[in-house]
Motif scaffolding. Structure first.
Motif, PDB file in Angstrom:
ATOM      1  N   SER A   1       0.980  -0.888   0.174  1.00  0.00           N
ATOM      2  CA  SER A   1      -0.180   0.040   0.119  1.00  0.00           C
ATOM      3  C   SER A   1       0.544   1.642   0.419  1.00  0.00           C
ATOM      4  CB  SER A   1      -0.827   0.024   0.870  1.00  0.00           C
ATOM      5  OG  SER A   1      -0.504   0.639   2.570  1.00  0.00           O
TER       6      SER A   1
ATOM      7  N   HIS B   1      -9.482 -10.938   6.931  1.00  0.00           N
ATOM      8  CA  HIS B   1      -9.346  -8.859   6.228  1.00  0.00           C
ATOM      9  C   HIS B   1     -10.581  -8.265   7.037  1.00  0.00           C
ATOM     10  CE1 HIS B   1      -7.478  -5.068   5.018  1.00  0.00           C
ATOM     11  NE2 HIS B   1      -9.391  -5.001   5.073  1.00  0.00           N
TER      12      HIS B   1
ATOM     13  N   ARG C   1     -10.267  -4.795  10.201  1.00  0.00           N
ATOM     14  CA  ARG C   1     -10.698  -3.751   9.792  1.00  0.00           C
ATOM     15  C   ARG C   1     -12.013  -3.573  11.339  1.00  0.00           C
ATOM     16  NH1 ARG C   1     -14.561  -3.875   5.615  1.00  0.00           N
ATOM     17  NH2 ARG C   1     -15.590  -5.041   6.820  1.00  0.00           N
TER      18      ARG C   1
ATOM     19  N   SER D   1      -6.056  -2.026  10.403  1.00  0.00           N
ATOM     20  CA  SER D   1      -6.297  -1.456   9.056  1.00  0.00           C
ATOM     21  C   SER D   1      -5.858  -0.509   8.538  1.00  0.00           C
ATOM     22  CB  SER D   1      -7.626  -2.627   7.803  1.00  0.00           C
ATOM     23  OG  SER D   1      -7.452  -2.440   6.630  1.00  0.00           O
TER      24      SER D   1
ATOM     25  N   LEU E   1      -5.659   0.667   2.230  1.00  0.00           N
ATOM     26  CA  LEU E   1      -5.857  -1.411   3.040  1.00  0.00           C
ATOM     27  C   LEU E   1      -7.069  -1.692   1.881  1.00  0.00           C
ATOM     28  CD1 LEU E   1      -3.378  -2.159   5.360  1.00  0.00           C
ATOM     29  CD2 LEU E   1      -2.525  -3.005   3.317  1.00  0.00           C
ATOM     30  N   ASP E   2      -7.624  -1.313   2.679  1.00  0.00           N
ATOM     31  CA  ASP E   2      -9.433  -1.665   2.681  1.00  0.00           C
ATOM     32  C   ASP E   2      -9.457  -1.671   1.317  1.00  0.00           C
ATOM     33  OD1 ASP E   2      -9.589  -2.568   4.918  1.00  0.00           O
ATOM     34  OD2 ASP E   2     -10.400   0.048   5.941  1.00  0.00           O
TER      35      ASP E   2
ATOM     36  N   ARG F   1      -6.964  -9.664   1.953  1.00  0.00           N
ATOM     37  CA  ARG F   1      -6.668  -9.448   3.231  1.00  0.00           C
ATOM     38  C   ARG F   1      -5.488  -8.733   3.204  1.00  0.00           C
ATOM     39  NH1 ARG F   1      -3.992 -11.787   7.500  1.00  0.00           N
ATOM     40  NH2 ARG F   1      -3.226 -13.113   6.524  1.00  0.00           N
ATOM     41  N   MET F   2      -5.385  -7.682   4.817  1.00  0.00           N
ATOM     42  CA  MET F   2      -4.221  -7.349   4.539  1.00  0.00           C
ATOM     43  C   MET F   2      -3.321  -8.078   5.412  1.00  0.00           C
ATOM     44  SD  MET F   2      -4.587  -5.452   7.954  1.00  0.00           S
ATOM     45  CE  MET F   2      -3.128  -5.849   8.704  1.00  0.00           C
TER      46      MET F   2
ATOM     47  N   GLY G   1       0.008  -4.700  10.960  1.00  0.00           N
ATOM     48  CA  GLY G   1      -1.511  -3.512  10.386  1.00  0.00           C
ATOM     49  C   GLY G   1      -1.032  -2.204  10.859  1.00  0.00           C
TER      50      GLY G   1
ATOM     51  N   ALA H   1      -1.161  -5.983   1.484  1.00  0.00           N
ATOM     52  CA  ALA H   1      -2.221  -7.037   1.064  1.00  0.00           C
ATOM     53  C   ALA H   1      -1.851  -8.179  -0.033  1.00  0.00           C
ATOM     54  CB  ALA H   1      -3.328  -5.953   1.395  1.00  0.00           C
TER      55      ALA H   1
END
Length: 389
Positions: free
Chosen positions: A216, A306, A310, A316, A320-321, A336-337, A341, A346
């Motif tokens: 990311s 994930h 989150r 998260s 990342l989302d 998923r991440m 975190g 991801a």
């Protein structure tokens, strides 16, 4: 990635240039990506990492002046030069602290000092365990160079203590275990409570799949407060539940006792729910892989993990989302991440012929978010820590 021979030659050449002599050897340890099992290691739970082909190398030689001199091709302006007797948390700081922490753990065996040249390509702050790769490369080098009687598990402990006690990052044993114990072509199924391991075949290419890693670009720091807060919350939840570790909670329903009507109780309930359900997800993924079933079946479990990270664990971040949402919308079987975190990378489980499509979709989403394009690569399970020359 460079071949082992080319990587060893580069590190040895850089060592000669900076120290004026040949190294006594070059060692390497990989970064890792965790297929599933996040924030479970310090709760006594299950994890399933693979080692990456991205590695950190340590070229090393003994000295006779009682000093530890640390230099890095990735941090050319941050050399460290400290007397062995003066090694202590914070001295040296920065990148060098991770390597120095390992030396400090074994200081009784290195009174004469060490010269260390570090090189590598594990992205720092990307959730791919660059710190553990550095620690484990130095730990394996010291074991071999000094003839120390250290098992692989001992090396894991030395490296973890360097990160926990010297650097001050309260991590579990996942990262160092992956860097030392993983084998090529396999995921490492590790029970962090009893240290039992199993090498689980992980050949996605044979199923026409790929594990895409998307960085990311949002960096993180495990020594900062968020990770420490989560660990403290997990410990508080276990104490209130009357168990040594959250791994010991048999059923999610047992967590209802944490909900006492207070805001703190709700937070502890969510944190514990992530850990308990994440352990269950690890077991389900391992069961699928052991049985030789289509690995596409693990995709929804990645996405479920994930959502838990989150919403329940709250580690998260928006990019990342965005990675996960865009990858799944573009056809990924799950995403998923990964890592602790608050930034990092991801992963997305994709059909091999869809890697470019998914990467483009995430890149487009980042552009709309005003963020630079993510770095990306396909992760293939690689070998753990080893001597190169």
């Amino acid at each position: 990635m460079r071949t082992d021979d080319a990587a060893a030659d580069r590190a040895a050449s850089a060592f000669r240039e900076r120290f004026g002599t040949d190294p006594e050897g070059v060692w390497a340890a990989p970064g890792r990506v965790n297929v599933i099992g996040e924030h479970t290691d310090y709760n006594g739970g299950f994890v399933l990492p693979i080692a990456l082909p991205h590695a950190t190398r340590a070229a090393m030689a003994r000295r006779d002046d009682g000093r530890v001199v640390l230099r890095s091709l990735q941090h050319p302006d941050e050399d460290a030069d400290v007397a062995v007797a003066d090694l202590a948390p914070g001295s040296p700081s920065g990148w060098a602290g991770y390597a120095a922490g390992v030396v400090a753990e074994l200081a009784g065996s290195v009174p004469g000092g060490l010269s260390v040249l570090v090189d590598g390509e594990v992205p720092a702050g990307a959730g791919l365990s660059s710190s553990a790769a550095l620690e484990c490369a130095v730990a394996v080098a010291l074991r071999d160079l000094l003839g120390l009687d250290l098992s692989p598990e001992d090396l894991v402990d030395v490296a973890r203590r360097a990160e926990n006690d010297f650097v001050g990052a309260p991590t579990g044993i996942l990262d160092q275990s992956a860097s030392v114990l993983c084998t090529e072509g396999h995921a490492l199924f590790l029970d962090t409570r009893d240290r039992g391991t199993e090498q689980v075949p992980f050949d996605l290419a044979a199923a026409g799949l790929a594990l895409l890693v998307l960085d990311s670009g949002t960096t993180h720091d495990h020594a900062a407060g968020g990770y420490r807060d989560r660990r403290r919350e997990c410990e508080a939840a276990a104490e209130q539940l009357g168990v040594p570790l959250l791994r010991d909670v048999a059923d999610v329903a047992d967590l209802e006792r944490l909900r006492d009507g207070s805001a703190e109780g709700e937070v502890l309930h969510r944190r514990a729910r992530h850990v308990v359900t994440e352990d269950q997800r690890v077991l389900r993924v391992v069961g699928t892989l052991r049985a030789g079933e289509d690995p596409r079946a693990i995709g929804p479990l990645l996405t479920e993990g994930h959502i838990s990270l989150r919403d329940d664990f709250e580690v998260s971040v928006p990019l990342l989302d965005a990675c996960v949402d865009a990858a799944v919308a573009a056809g990924a079987h799950g995403a998923r991440m990964v890592g602790g975190g608050f930034g990092g990378s991801a992963i997305a489980l994709v059909d091999a012929d869809a890697v470019d499509t998914v990467t483009a979709a995430v890149t487009d989403r980042f552009a709309r978010e005003g963020a630079p394009a993510p770095r990306s690569f396909v992760a293939v399970p690689a070998a753990g820590a080893r001597r190169l020359s």
